[in-house]
Design a protein around this motif. Structure first.
Motif, PDB file in Angstrom:
ATOM      1  N   LEU A  13      27.303 -16.413   8.053  1.00 36.03           N
ATOM      2  CA  LEU A  13      27.411 -15.198   7.171  1.00 36.03           C
ATOM      3  C   LEU A  13      28.773 -14.592   7.360  1.00 36.03           C
ATOM      4  O   LEU A  13      29.505 -14.117   6.299  1.00 36.03           O
ATOM      5  N   GLN A  14      29.478 -14.615   8.311  1.00 37.11           N
ATOM      6  CA  GLN A  14      30.872 -14.195   8.526  1.00 37.11           C
ATOM      7  C   GLN A  14      31.990 -15.052   7.757  1.00 37.11           C
ATOM      8  O   GLN A  14      32.956 -14.492   7.676  1.00 37.11           O
ATOM      9  N   SER A  15      31.602 -16.167   7.181  1.00 38.13           N
ATOM     10  CA  SER A  15      32.411 -17.051   6.582  1.00 38.13           C
ATOM     11  C   SER A  15      32.270 -16.652   4.916  1.00 38.13           C
ATOM     12  O   SER A  15      33.096 -17.038   4.212  1.00 38.13           O
ATOM     13  N   LEU A  16      31.325 -15.680   4.812  1.00 38.90           N
ATOM     14  CA  LEU A  16      31.028 -15.064   3.460  1.00 38.90           C
ATOM     15  C   LEU A  16      31.493 -13.836   3.293  1.00 38.90           C
ATOM     16  O   LEU A  16      31.377 -12.823   4.056  1.00 38.90           O
ATOM     17  N   PRO A  17      32.125 -13.499   1.968  1.00 38.63           N
ATOM     18  CA  PRO A  17      32.695 -12.008   1.714  1.00 38.63           C
ATOM     19  C   PRO A  17      31.200 -11.193   1.074  1.00 38.63           C
ATOM     20  O   PRO A  17      30.213 -11.785   1.368  1.00 38.63           O
ATOM     21  N   ALA A  18      31.251  -9.729   0.971  1.00 37.92           N
ATOM     22  CA  ALA A  18      30.287  -9.269   0.658  1.00 37.92           C
ATOM     23  C   ALA A  18      29.383  -9.732  -0.666  1.00 37.92           C
ATOM     24  O   ALA A  18      28.373  -9.933  -0.977  1.00 37.92           O
ATOM     25  N   VAL A  19      30.360 -10.315  -1.551  1.00 37.95           N
ATOM     26  CA  VAL A  19      29.874 -11.236  -2.788  1.00 37.95           C
ATOM     27  C   VAL A  19      30.677 -12.313  -2.904  1.00 37.95           C
ATOM     28  O   VAL A  19      31.842 -12.240  -3.185  1.00 37.95           O
ATOM     29  N   ALA A  20      30.083 -13.501  -3.023  1.00 40.71           N
ATOM     30  CA  ALA A  20      30.735 -14.658  -3.459  1.00 40.71           C
ATOM     31  C   ALA A  20      30.096 -15.251  -4.755  1.00 40.71           C
ATOM     32  O   ALA A  20      28.754 -15.322  -4.771  1.00 40.71           O
ATOM     33  N   ILE A  21      30.504 -15.665  -5.706  1.00 40.71           N
ATOM     34  CA  ILE A  21      30.121 -16.056  -7.026  1.00 40.71           C
ATOM     35  C   ILE A  21      30.936 -17.383  -7.188  1.00 40.71           C
ATOM     36  O   ILE A  21      31.912 -17.662  -7.139  1.00 40.71           O
ATOM     37  N   VAL A  22      29.744 -18.277  -7.385  1.00 40.13           N
ATOM     38  CA  VAL A  22      29.946 -19.625  -7.983  1.00 40.13           C
ATOM     39  C   VAL A  22      29.807 -19.700  -9.108  1.00 40.13           C
ATOM     40  O   VAL A  22      28.419 -19.824  -9.801  1.00 40.13           O
TER      41      VAL A  22
END
Length: 303
Positions: free
Chosen positions: A123-132
Motif C-alpha cells: 500500500l505504501q508503494s501506491l499514492p492516494a489515487v493511481a490510474i492506469v
C-alpha cells in the motif's frame, strides 16, 4: 520464486467485486475512502475522479483506478454532478432490464483486503489515487478487462466468483503497470530488472532461513562482496542485511498471527538458531516480544 506472487499471497491480497453499476447521466458515486485498497474500472462511458484539494481527473472507458484509504473522493459523470454514497447505489439490484437500458456508463467497483506488514508495504508503494489508463494497458491487461466487462454484462451462475478472480488478475496487471512508471515501486520490484540482484532476492524469498551472510549473497549474485553490497543498496534501497532481517520479520509476523507454531519453531523457520535470538531481533524491530505481539493480534481480531 515469483516474488510478486509471493508478496500478494502473504498479504492475503484478494479482491471482491461489490458493485457493477449501470448509470444514466448525470450520475455520481461517493466513496469515504475507508477501505485499504479499492479498484474502479469504467467498463463503459467516461467521467471524472474528484478529490478535495486536487484537480478533477478525467476518466475514460477501460481506465483502472486504484484508490488507497484516506481522503474521500467521488467518481462522477461530470464535475458538479450530485452524488450518492456507494452503499446507497448498491441497494438497487441489477436486473436483466438494466442490461438493455440506456446506461451511459457502467462502473465496476471492487475492494481488496491486504494484511500484515507485507500488505502495508504494498500500500505504501501506491499514492492516494493511481490510474492506469486504458490506452496504456498492455494487451494481456486489456484482454483481462474485456473478460471483466463481458462477465459484468452477463447474469449467470458463478458470476460473482468469476468477477472476484478477474479482479485479482486486474490487481497484478495494474500494479505492474503503475510500478513501471514510478520511483516509489518496492525495491524488490525495481531489482527484477537487474539479473544479479534479482537472483539473490529470489533465493532469499525462497528460503530466508538459510545462513545468508553477505559473502554468500555476493557469490549467489556472481559479484564481489563490495560490488554486490553497493548494487543491492542502490537498487533495492536498503542494505542487503537489513532487507534480509525485514524479510525474516515479515515471515515471522505471518507465522505468529496465522499459526499456532511455537516461538522456537518460528525462530528456526526464519533463520534464527533459537527463540532467544529470534526474540531479541523481533523486539528490536517491533519494540515488543513476539509473544506479546502475537497476543495483540489475537485481541485485534476479537474486538
Amino acid at each position: 520464486m515469483d516474488i510478486l506472487s509471493d508478496e500478494l499471497s502473504r498479504a492475503r491480497a484478494q479482491g471482491a467485486v461489490f458493485s457493477v453499476l449501470h448509470q444514466v447521466s448525470p450520475w455520481g458515486l461517493r466513496f469515504e475512502g475507508h477501505r485499504p485498497l479499492t479498484a474502479h474500472i469504467l467498463l463503459k462511458g467516461s467521467g471524472f475522479l474528484v478529490r478535495e484539494g486536487t484537480d478533477p481527473i478525467p476518466l475514460q472507458t477501460r481506465d483502472v483506478v486504484l484508490a488507497t484509504a484516506g481522503t474521500p473522493y467521488e467518481v462522477v459523470s461530470e464535475v458538479g454532478a450530485l452524488t450518492v454514497p456507494i452503499a446507497a447505489a448498491r441497494e438497487k439490484p441489477l436486473s436483466p432490464h438494466d442490461l438493455d437500458g440506456p446506461a451511459n456508463a457502467i462502473v465496476m467497483c471492487g475492494a481488496y483486503v491486504l494484511s500484515g506488514s507485507v500488505g502495508e508495504s504494498l500500500l505504501q508503494s501506491l499514492p492516494a489515487v493511481a490510474i492506469v489508463a486504458g490506452r496504456d494497458q498492455d494487451p494481456a491487461h486489456a484482454a483481462a478487462i474485456d473478460l471483466l466487462a463481458a462477465e459484468a454484462l452477463a447474469i449467470d451462475s458463478g458470476q460473482q466468483a468469476l468477477l472476484d478472480r478477474l479482479l485479482d488478475v486486474n490487481l497484478v496487471y495494474a500494479l505492474r503497470a503503475w510500478w513501471r512508471t514510478t520511483d516509489a515501486a518496492p525495491g524488490w520490484y525495481r531489482a527484477l530488472g537487474h539479473p544479479p540482484i534479482r537472483t539473490v532476492l529470489e533465493q532469499l524469498h525462497a528460503d530466508p532461513a538459510l545462513d545468508w551472510t553477505l559473502p554468500a549473497m555476493a557469490r549467489a549474485a556472481g559479484l564481489s562482496r563490495a560490488a554486490f553490497a553497493a548494487q543491492f543498496a542502490r537498487i533495492v534501497g536498503v542494505p542487503a542485511g537489513r532487507y534480509l532481517t525485514q524479510l525474516r520479520m515479515r515471515r515471522a509476523e505471518d507465522a505468529l498471527s496465522r499459526t499456532d507454531q511455537t516461538l522456537a519453531s518460528i525462530a528456526g523457520s526464519v533463520g534464527y538458531s533459537n527463540e532467544f535470538a529470534f526474540a531479541t531481533a523481533f523486539r528490536r524491530q517491533h519494540g515488543v516480544s513476539p509473544g506479546r505481539w502475537r497476543n495483540s493480534q489475537v485481541e485485534e481480531l476479537t474486538v
